[in-house]
Motif scaffolding. Structure first.
Motif, PDB file in Angstrom:
ATOM      1  N   ASN A  90       0.832  -1.194   0.000  1.00 14.54           N
ATOM      2  CA  ASN A  90       0.000   0.000   0.000  1.00 14.54           C
ATOM      3  C   ASN A  90       0.872   1.253   0.000  1.00 14.54           C
ATOM      4  OD1 ASN A  90      -2.502  -1.452   0.230  1.00 14.54           O
ATOM      5  ND2 ASN A  90      -2.060  -1.758   2.404  1.00 14.54           N
ATOM      6  N   ARG A  91       0.428   2.266  -0.715  1.00 15.49           N
ATOM      7  CA  ARG A  91       1.124   3.562  -0.683  1.00 15.49           C
ATOM      8  C   ARG A  91       0.687   4.331   0.554  1.00 15.49           C
ATOM      9  NH1 ARG A  91       0.196   8.757  -2.661  1.00 15.49           N
ATOM     10  NH2 ARG A  91      -1.721   8.169  -3.748  1.00 15.49           N
ATOM     11  N   LYS A  92       1.650   4.841   1.323  1.00 16.17           N
ATOM     12  CA  LYS A  92       1.355   5.557   2.554  1.00 16.17           C
ATOM     13  C   LYS A  92       1.177   7.049   2.275  1.00 16.17           C
ATOM     14  CE  LYS A  92       2.008   1.765   4.923  1.00 16.17           C
ATOM     15  NZ  LYS A  92       0.888   1.020   5.545  1.00 16.17           N
ATOM     16  N   GLN A  93       0.175   7.631   2.916  1.00 14.06           N
ATOM     17  CA  GLN A  93      -0.099   9.058   2.756  1.00 14.06           C
ATOM     18  C   GLN A  93      -0.442   9.640   4.122  1.00 14.06           C
ATOM     19  OE1 GLN A  93      -0.169  10.967  -0.259  1.00 14.06           O
ATOM     20  NE2 GLN A  93      -0.318  12.682   1.182  1.00 14.06           N
ATOM     21  N   GLU A  94       0.212  10.741   4.487  1.00 12.12           N
ATOM     22  CA  GLU A  94      -0.055  11.396   5.759  1.00 12.12           C
ATOM     23  C   GLU A  94      -1.187  12.404   5.610  1.00 12.12           C
ATOM     24  OE1 GLU A  94       3.486  13.122   7.316  1.00 12.12           O
ATOM     25  OE2 GLU A  94       4.356  11.197   7.933  1.00 12.12           O
ATOM     26  N   ILE A  95      -2.139  12.340   6.541  1.00 12.07           N
ATOM     27  CA  ILE A  95      -3.260  13.277   6.581  1.00 12.07           C
ATOM     28  C   ILE A  95      -3.194  14.042   7.902  1.00 12.07           C
ATOM     29  CG2 ILE A  95      -5.776  13.510   6.538  1.00 12.07           C
ATOM     30  CD1 ILE A  95      -4.637  12.465   3.936  1.00 12.07           C
ATOM     31  N   ILE A 104      -1.828   8.325   9.251  1.00 12.27           N
ATOM     32  CA  ILE A 104      -1.262   7.677   8.069  1.00 12.27           C
ATOM     33  C   ILE A 104      -2.294   6.733   7.471  1.00 12.27           C
ATOM     34  CG2 ILE A 104       0.558   6.178   7.186  1.00 12.27           C
ATOM     35  CD1 ILE A 104       2.348   7.150   9.427  1.00 12.27           C
ATOM     36  N   ILE A 105      -2.690   7.007   6.243  1.00 12.25           N
ATOM     37  CA  ILE A 105      -3.629   6.131   5.551  1.00 12.25           C
ATOM     38  C   ILE A 105      -2.875   5.313   4.508  1.00 12.25           C
ATOM     39  CG2 ILE A 105      -5.563   7.706   5.918  1.00 12.25           C
ATOM     40  CD1 ILE A 105      -5.368   8.423   2.932  1.00 12.25           C
ATOM     41  N   SER A 106      -3.400   4.167   4.204  1.00 12.85           N
ATOM     42  CA  SER A 106      -2.798   3.275   3.218  1.00 12.85           C
ATOM     43  C   SER A 106      -3.663   3.260   1.964  1.00 12.85           C
ATOM     44  CB  SER A 106      -2.670   1.861   3.779  1.00 12.85           C
ATOM     45  OG  SER A 106      -1.860   1.843   4.926  1.00 12.85           O
ATOM     46  N   ILE A 107      -3.051   3.510   0.833  1.00 10.78           N
ATOM     47  CA  ILE A 107      -3.789   3.562  -0.432  1.00 10.78           C
ATOM     48  C   ILE A 107      -3.415   2.349  -1.281  1.00 10.78           C
ATOM     49  CG2 ILE A 107      -4.253   4.922  -2.512  1.00 10.78           C
ATOM     50  CD1 ILE A 107      -3.416   7.394  -0.936  1.00 10.78           C
ATOM     51  N   PRO A 108      -4.317   1.383  -1.415  1.00  5.85           N
ATOM     52  CA  PRO A 108      -4.018   0.210  -2.249  1.00  5.85           C
ATOM     53  C   PRO A 108      -4.046   0.590  -3.733  1.00  5.85           C
ATOM     54  CG  PRO A 108      -5.853  -0.195  -0.713  1.00  5.85           C
ATOM     55  CD  PRO A 108      -5.629   1.273  -0.759  1.00  5.85           C
ATOM     56  N   ALA A 109      -3.348  -0.202  -4.531  1.00  6.90           N
ATOM     57  CA  ALA A 109      -3.458  -0.055  -5.982  1.00  6.90           C
ATOM     58  C   ALA A 109      -4.900  -0.360  -6.389  1.00  6.90           C
ATOM     59  CB  ALA A 109      -2.485  -1.000  -6.681  1.00  6.90           C
ATOM     60  N   ILE A 110      -5.327   0.184  -7.515  1.00  6.49           N
ATOM     61  CA  ILE A 110      -6.714   0.007  -7.940  1.00  6.49           C
ATOM     62  C   ILE A 110      -7.038  -1.469  -8.135  1.00  6.49           C
ATOM     63  CG2 ILE A 110      -8.368   0.467  -9.793  1.00  6.49           C
ATOM     64  CD1 ILE A 110      -7.049   3.215 -10.117  1.00  6.49           C
ATOM     65  N   ARG A 111      -6.104  -2.232  -8.680  1.00 13.46           N
ATOM     66  CA  ARG A 111      -6.328  -3.677  -8.855  1.00 13.46           C
ATOM     67  C   ARG A 111      -6.629  -4.338  -7.510  1.00 13.46           C
ATOM     68  NH1 ARG A 111      -1.689  -6.616  -7.510  1.00 13.46           N
ATOM     69  NH2 ARG A 111      -2.089  -8.343  -8.945  1.00 13.46           N
ATOM     70  N   ASP A 112      -5.931  -3.889  -6.483  1.00 14.83           N
ATOM     71  CA  ASP A 112      -6.140  -4.469  -5.158  1.00 14.83           C
ATOM     72  C   ASP A 112      -7.430  -3.959  -4.530  1.00 14.83           C
ATOM     73  OD1 ASP A 112      -3.738  -5.868  -5.381  1.00 14.83           O
ATOM     74  OD2 ASP A 112      -2.584  -4.189  -4.576  1.00 14.83           O
ATOM     75  N   ARG A 113      -7.814  -2.730  -4.872  1.00 17.80           N
ATOM     76  CA  ARG A 113      -9.104  -2.215  -4.397  1.00 17.80           C
ATOM     77  C   ARG A 113     -10.247  -3.038  -4.973  1.00 17.80           C
ATOM     78  NH1 ARG A 113      -8.432   4.169  -5.504  1.00 17.80           N
ATOM     79  NH2 ARG A 113      -6.174   3.873  -5.534  1.00 17.80           N
ATOM     80  N   VAL A 114     -10.100  -3.451  -6.205  1.00 15.73           N
ATOM     81  CA  VAL A 114     -11.138  -4.266  -6.846  1.00 15.73           C
ATOM     82  C   VAL A 114     -11.243  -5.622  -6.149  1.00 15.73           C
ATOM     83  CG1 VAL A 114     -11.801  -5.458  -8.971  1.00 15.73           C
ATOM     84  CG2 VAL A 114     -10.942  -3.104  -9.075  1.00 15.73           C
ATOM     85  N   VAL A 115     -10.109  -6.244  -5.872  1.00 18.95           N
ATOM     86  CA  VAL A 115     -10.120  -7.545  -5.196  1.00 18.95           C
ATOM     87  C   VAL A 115     -10.698  -7.408  -3.790  1.00 18.95           C
ATOM     88  CG1 VAL A 115      -8.671  -9.407  -4.283  1.00 18.95           C
ATOM     89  CG2 VAL A 115      -8.188  -8.436  -6.539  1.00 18.95           C
TER      90      VAL A 115
END
Length: 277
Positions: A90-95, A104-115
């Motif tokens: 997951n890509r980490k992003q600070e809010i 810190i939120i984790s942003i999955p790749a779109i392919r992984d969001r679909v799964v």
């Protein structure tokens, strides 16, 4: 006679009815439904409606639309069916949060969001059937406004003794082994459990990713466990007619006690329940 394929909505309804009717039933044969193109299409549609930035691979919805959605989903299906699917980190992003802190939120790749969305579509009706009525967080057709009205109702019924609980760093500290064990109480499907374990591992050794579609689903299972234990514990202690209100990882119990009715230490009792999670 050829049977018409069951829609995702009809399948979810059947799963919910079965789960509600048989609280101890362990579901099997679910993985095949997660892999179906019909399920993946619905999951992609929901992911796109939520929009969101690309994950660690940098692939956007625009890029997927340009290259072809059906080809994109067919590749995901093939990887799931053959067992070749592996979620990306997951890509980490600070809010920014209040008080100079960050979340810190984790942003999955779109392919992984679909799964994750497909997994959620199939498992959600099971966990939804297990919830008690006082829980509002992360539930379909439940809102914060309804939760406020429920609290107002409890106060009107003179349930003015309140135990308020906020689980600190809840997302970051969940044990994967404990979580998978709780899920396995309802799921008897090795492929589903393997997929869920891989998704959890992509977020680190502990905790669940804030920002992933799977997070509300995994939260629900642990919250159900805590809610059911608290409910049973109150009844054992003689507190009947109590109302347990839950909004995500914040819980409040409203009850009334007649003088001399019972004697117990609520914070100690609740603490012992949470230790079991």
């Amino acid at each position: 006679m050829t049977k018409a394929p069951i829609s995702v909505q009809d399948l979810r309804r059947r799963i919910y009815i079965k789960a509600k009717a048989e609280p101890a039933w362990r579901f099997w044969g679910l993985y095949v439904h997660i892999c179906k193109l019909e399920t993946l299409r619905v999951a992609y549609k929901l992911a796109k409606e939520n929009d969101g930035a690309p994950g660690i691979d940098g692939v956007s919805f625009e890029a997927i639309e340009e290259s072809g959605v059906e080809e994109f989903l067919a590749q995901i299906k093939d990887e799931l069916v053959t067992g070749a699917y592996r979620p990306l980190r997951n890509r980490k992003q600070e809010i920014p949060k209040g008080g100079g802190k960050v979340r810190i939120i984790s942003i999955p790749a779109i392919r992984d969001r679909v799964v994750q969305g497909a997994l959620k579509l199939i498992l959600e009706p099971i966990f939804e059937a297990d919830f008690q009525d006082g829980s509002f967080g992360y539930r379909p057709k439940r809102t914060a406004h309804q939760a406020v009205l429920r609290v107002a109702q409890a106060i009107a019924e003179k349930k003015t003794r309140v135990i308020d609980i906020d689980l600190r760093a809840y997302f970051d500290t969940v044990s994967h082994n404990v979580l998978l064990g709780k899920v396995a109480e309802r799921i008897n499907d090795r492929d589903v459990m393997r997929l869920l374990a891989m998704i959890l591992k992509a977020s680190g050794k502990r905790g669940v990713p804030q920002g992933g579609l799977i997070t509300p689903l995994t939260q629900r299972k642990l919250l159900i466990q805590g809610q059911n234990m608290a409910h049973g514990n109150f009844l054992c202690l003689g507190v009947h007619g109590h109302f347990l209100h839950q909004q995500a990882d914040d819980s409040s119990s409203f009850f009334k006690i007649q003088i001399g009715q019972i004697r117990f230490h609520p914070l100690r009792e609740i603490g012992e329940l949470l230790d079991q999670l």
